[in-house]
Design a protein around this motif. Structure first.
Motif, mmCIF file in Angstrom:
data_model
loop_
_atom_site.group_PDB
_atom_site.id
_atom_site.type_symbol
_atom_site.label_atom_id
_atom_site.label_comp_id
_atom_site.label_asym_id
_atom_site.label_seq_id
_atom_site.Cartn_x
_atom_site.Cartn_y
_atom_site.Cartn_z
ATOM 1 N N UNK B 266 64.517 -105.905 -10.774
ATOM 2 C CA UNK B 266 63.580 -106.864 -10.221
ATOM 3 C C UNK B 266 62.579 -106.156 -9.264
ATOM 4 N N UNK B 267 63.157 -105.318 -8.439
ATOM 5 C CA UNK B 267 62.345 -104.575 -7.475
ATOM 6 C C UNK B 267 61.349 -103.654 -8.188
ATOM 7 N N UNK B 268 61.849 -102.984 -9.195
ATOM 8 C CA UNK B 268 61.017 -102.058 -9.950
ATOM 9 C C UNK B 268 59.883 -102.797 -10.662
ATOM 10 N N UNK B 269 60.245 -103.950 -11.241
ATOM 11 C CA UNK B 269 59.242 -104.754 -11.928
ATOM 12 C C UNK B 269 58.182 -105.204 -10.939
ATOM 13 N N UNK B 270 58.645 -105.605 -9.742
ATOM 14 C CA UNK B 270 57.694 -106.061 -8.730
ATOM 15 C C UNK B 270 56.788 -104.897 -8.294
ATOM 16 N N UNK B 271 57.386 -103.761 -8.101
ATOM 17 C CA UNK B 271 56.611 -102.574 -7.706
ATOM 18 C C UNK B 271 55.582 -102.224 -8.764
ATOM 19 N N UNK B 272 56.043 -102.271 -10.026
ATOM 20 C CA UNK B 272 55.128 -101.959 -11.125
ATOM 21 C C UNK B 272 53.967 -102.952 -11.127
ATOM 22 N N UNK B 273 54.334 -104.223 -10.893
ATOM 23 C CA UNK B 273 53.307 -105.253 -10.933
ATOM 24 C C UNK B 273 52.359 -105.118 -9.755
ATOM 25 N N UNK B 274 53.003 -104.910 -8.592
ATOM 26 C CA UNK B 274 52.186 -104.901 -7.380
ATOM 27 C C UNK B 274 51.388 -103.607 -7.239
ATOM 28 N N UNK B 275 52.032 -102.503 -7.505
ATOM 29 C CA UNK B 275 51.372 -101.226 -7.235
ATOM 30 C C UNK B 275 50.605 -100.731 -8.461
ATOM 31 N N UNK B 276 51.362 -100.461 -9.540
ATOM 32 C CA UNK B 276 50.724 -99.871 -10.718
ATOM 33 C C UNK B 276 49.741 -100.849 -11.358
ATOM 34 N N UNK B 277 50.064 -102.106 -11.357
ATOM 35 C CA UNK B 277 49.198 -103.131 -11.945
ATOM 36 C C UNK B 277 47.857 -103.188 -11.221
ATOM 37 N N UNK B 278 47.960 -103.145 -9.891
ATOM 38 C CA UNK B 278 46.731 -103.202 -9.100
ATOM 39 C C UNK B 278 45.866 -101.962 -9.366
ATOM 40 N N UNK B 279 46.559 -100.881 -9.464
ATOM 41 C CA UNK B 279 45.814 -99.629 -9.719
ATOM 42 C C UNK B 279 45.130 -99.675 -11.078
ATOM 43 N N UNK B 280 45.859 -100.116 -12.073
ATOM 44 C CA UNK B 280 45.274 -100.176 -13.417
ATOM 45 C C UNK B 280 44.115 -101.168 -13.421
ATOM 46 N N UNK B 281 44.294 -102.263 -12.720
ATOM 47 C CA UNK B 281 43.214 -103.253 -12.652
ATOM 48 C C UNK B 281 41.979 -102.644 -11.967
ATOM 49 N N UNK B 282 42.249 -101.880 -10.926
ATOM 50 C CA UNK B 282 41.141 -101.228 -10.228
ATOM 51 C C UNK B 282 40.462 -100.228 -11.134
ATOM 52 N N UNK B 283 41.306 -99.459 -11.871
ATOM 53 C CA UNK B 283 40.745 -98.474 -12.803
ATOM 54 C C UNK B 283 39.899 -99.183 -13.845
ATOM 55 N N UNK B 284 40.422 -100.269 -14.356
ATOM 56 C CA UNK B 284 39.678 -100.983 -15.379
ATOM 57 C C UNK B 284 38.350 -101.522 -14.798
#
Lengths: 288, 467
Positions: B266-284
């Protein structure tokens, strides 16, 4: 040939006639005695019943066979009964009795003499033990003498003998009555009496040991021997047949055997008048 | 002390007593019957001997009387003879079968037939006859009847005496058997009760040995056996307690690890969503700006921006997929059924040869997070197993929410697995652990040729093993 044939025919005719006569005789015989069957042959109780049967049954059987008629052997409990049955009741068709009783039967009941025992006659004797001091009849005074039945011929002969020798049988000595000749003999043998009286025939057939220990001190007169007679109601033909058969017994082996058992040689056709000499004895018998 | 109930008629006590009584009755009845038969025969033989002796004597004695035709003396003689207590009558017949002397209860009309033996008499009088001879000359015959009354009376007395003795013996035997039987079986009963107590787990019982006989020795051996069993049982119980504690510890560890795993996911999924997701969104967003700016005048930049958008989009898909696998957000947002439908839809896209149907019944929206994630993971694992092993054409999932329990039934028409086969894979073990952590029941079986899993999870008091 013509002569032979009539002769042969005659022989055949004669043979047939003889055979016919013989058959007729047999038929008559059957008819004469058969209608009285069964015949009753009365025997005076001389000895015990057992011995009486042993002695005389063969004789009766032989006669029955010869007559082709059933015959029954009988006796009586004592002399008195026998005499009454003989003289008053006429019970016996055939009668074997003492000589003086035959005289009575002939007189009182019309018995017909047939034959008598073929012997010279018989006597009564008085015997005493060998070691006894009784040597003569007079020595019997004051002694006890065994006798048979008071009505027996032996007793009557002895009484007569005593009287002839000056002894009163009722006062000078004591007569002791016994049931039979043998009982009389044994009474002195065993010491119950001093002497015994009996007829000679029973003495001769007694035990040798007993007989040889006794001495004969007196012998009475001789009398005719035992007769056989038939009742008057038996017809003459049957009586003749009986007489013939009795006389013929000694001529056959079977007959001789029967006679031997009875202690007789045979029977003889003597005269009934011979028994008249015993009137003195018969008169002493009270037939009533 | 309690023992198993049993019929009185099958008890050792009853069988022992009944057996002895039956044997006693049968044997004594035979004995009485035998004795009565012997008595009857003996009395009958005695009467026959008496009759033979007496009639022989009469015949012998009558011979002379018959020969002498002295019926009066014969009558006197027979008058003395008739006083014999068993002589009922005596008749002397002459050679023509005419009676010459008749005394007692002599028959008047017809002379009775001679009986062979008193036991064969049917009219209470034993009739016998002898011919009368003097020497060998027949003189008639004597006919005599002997009353069976005295014999019957003696037999009756003997019979009564025998029966009384037999009954007394039966009574005494029964009494002795009952007393001895009760004494013996009481001690056996004590043993049986003690065995029952031991069977019920009470090892404190001690059977009194009382005597040194077989029962006493058995009691002593029983006591030794109970002592040994008691010590071994206590040892076994201690070992069992240790094993139980170890197992509980292991389960707690497993459940804890599962909880931790889920938490980490759950924590990992949240981290992926919160951190990596935001980064990918920013990259996009940056890539789109670059593409828009360079559009029409810088083809290389525009192409590079387009490539960045494409790669970032692909990364996002991968990250999204990883997030879903780690912790499906739809489960937390839309609930168990929607998450299952979504998951099944994705699974069917990957496994087009297999049709999976989900049937849901009852209230399934308030099961709680633990149950939701457990059910979701179990179904997820099942579908993975179908893909790997079942080669099935159809999979049916029935999920039923009842008032107090949740029922899950997963069935396929694949190659299945023998019920008796050991559970070797970690998948099934994990499923079982998840269910048991929720105090549920996990069961596998065959559905035709396919495989079947049935799970029941209580909805009330979901205590289970707390982690």
């Amino acid at each position: 040939m013509l002569k032979v044939i009539p002769f042969t025919r005659t022989c055949i005719a004669c043979s047939l006639l003889v055979v016919g006569l013989v058959n007729a005789a047999v038929d008559d015989e059957d008819a004469s005695c058969g209608r009285f069957a069964p015949l009753t042959f009365g025997f005076l109780p001389l000895v015990s019943s057992e011995k009486l049967v042993q002695r005389f049954a063969p004789l009766v059987h032989h006669l029955s066979t010869a007559l082709n008629t059933a015959i029954r052997i009988e006796t009586a409990p004592d002399f008195d009964a026998f005499i009454r049955r003989t003289n008053n009741a006429r019970r016996y068709d055939l009668l074997f009795t003492a000589p003086h009783l035959f005289y009575l039967a002939r007189q009182k009941a019309d018995y017909h003499f047939l034959v008598s025992v073929d012997a010279p006659g018989m006597s009564a004797i008085i015997v005493a033990p060998q070691q006894s001091r009784i040597n003569t009849i007079r020595d019997l005074a004051g002694r006890k003498l065994a006798t048979v039945d008071p009505m027996s011929l032996a007793t009557l002969l002895v009484r007569k003998q005593l009287e002839e020798n000056g002894l009163d049988p009722d006062t000078d000595l004591t007569l002791v009555s016994t049931p039979s000749h043998n009982a009389s003999l044994l009474s002195s043998y065993y010491g119950a009496t001093d002497a015994s009286s009996l007829m000679t025939p029973p003495f001769k057939v007694a035990s040798p040991r007993v007989r040889e220990s006794m001495k004969i001190i007196s012998v009475t007169e001789k009398t005719p021997h035992m007769p056989i007679s038939a009742g008057s109601w038996i017809d003459a033909g049957c009586r003749a047949d009986m007489k013939t058969a009795l006389l013929a017994m000694s001529s056959t082996a079977a007959g001789r055997d029967a006679l031997h058992e009875a202690g007789f040689k045979g029977f003889a056709p003597t005269s009934p008048e011979r028994y008249d000499s015993l009137i003195w004895a018969a008169e002493q018998i009270d037939t009533e | 002390m309690k023992h198993a109930p049993f019929s009185f008629y099958f008890s050792l006590r009853f069988r022992l007593i009944a057996g002895v009584v039956v044997i006693e009755i049968v044997m004594l009845s035979l004995l009485v019957w035998s004795n009565i038969t012997i008595i009857h025969t003996t009395h009958a033989d005695r009467l026959q001997d008496t009759a033979n002796s007496l009639i022989e004597q009469i015949a012998d004695t009558s011979g002379s009387y018959m020969f002498e035709v002295d019926y009066a003396s014969l009558h006197d003689y027979l008058n003395k003879v008739i006083k014999h207590k068993e002589l009922s009558y005596v008749v002397v017949l002459d050679r023509d079968e005419n009676p010459v002397v008749s005394l007692g209860n002599a028959p008047t009309e017809q002379w009775p037939t001679v009986d062979l033996h008193p036991s064969e008499v049917d009219d209470a009088v034993f009739n016998t006859s002898r011919s009368i001879h003097v020497s060998v000359e027949p003189m008639g015959r004597v006919l005599a009847g002997f009353s069976l009354a005295q014999m019957e009376s003696a037999i009756h007395k003997a019979r009564v005496r025998g029966i009384v003795i037999a009954v007394s013996e039966i009574f005494l035997t029964v009494l002795a058997t009952v007393l001895i039987g009760l004494h013996l079986t009481r001690r056996l009963g004590v043993l049986a009760d003690a065995a029952g107590s031991v069977g019920a787990g009470d090892y404190s019982v001690i059977v009194p040995t009382e005597t040194a006989d077989e029962v006493g020795k058995t009691a002593a051996a029983f006591n030794r056996m109970v002592g040994e069993v008691s010590s071994r049982t206590r040892l076994l119980e201690r070992e069992e307690e240790k094993s139980r504690k170890l197992l509980a510890e292991n389960r707690r560890l497993v459940h804890a690890s599962l909880e931790v795993q889920e938490e980490e996911r759950k924590h990992l999924a949240r981290e992926l969503h919160d951190e990596l997701g935001q980064c990918i969104t920013a990259i996009q967003a940056d890539a789109e700006s670059i593409r828009d700016i360079s559009a029409g005048h810088d083809q290389r930049t525009e192409a590079s921006a387009g490539a960045i958008l494409e790669v970032s989009s692909r990364i996002y898909d991968v990250v999204h997929s990883m997030m879903t696998r780690l912790r499906p957000g739809i489960l937390d947002n839309l609930g168990l059924v929607a998450a299952l439908k979504d998951d099944i839809s994705v699974w069917m896209q990957r496994n087009p040869q297999t049709t999976c149907r989900l049937n849901t019944t009852g209230q399934l929206d308030k099961l709680g997070e633990r149950i939701n994630i457990a059910v979701y993971r179990i179904i997820q694992e099942c579908l993975t197993n179908v893909t790997k092993h079942a080669d099935a054409g159809n999979v049916t999932i029935d999920l039923t929410g009842e008032i107090d329990r949740l029922l899950l039934r997963i069935e396929d028409d694949g190659s299945g697995m023998p019920v008796t086969a050991p559970i070797g894979g970690l998948g099934l073990i994990g499923m079982r652990e998840r269910v048991e952590a929720l105090s549920g029941v996990f069961r596998t079986g065959m559905a035709g040729k396919g495989f079947l899993i049935e799970i029941t999870i209580p909805l009330q008091g979901r205590t289970g093993v707390q982690v």
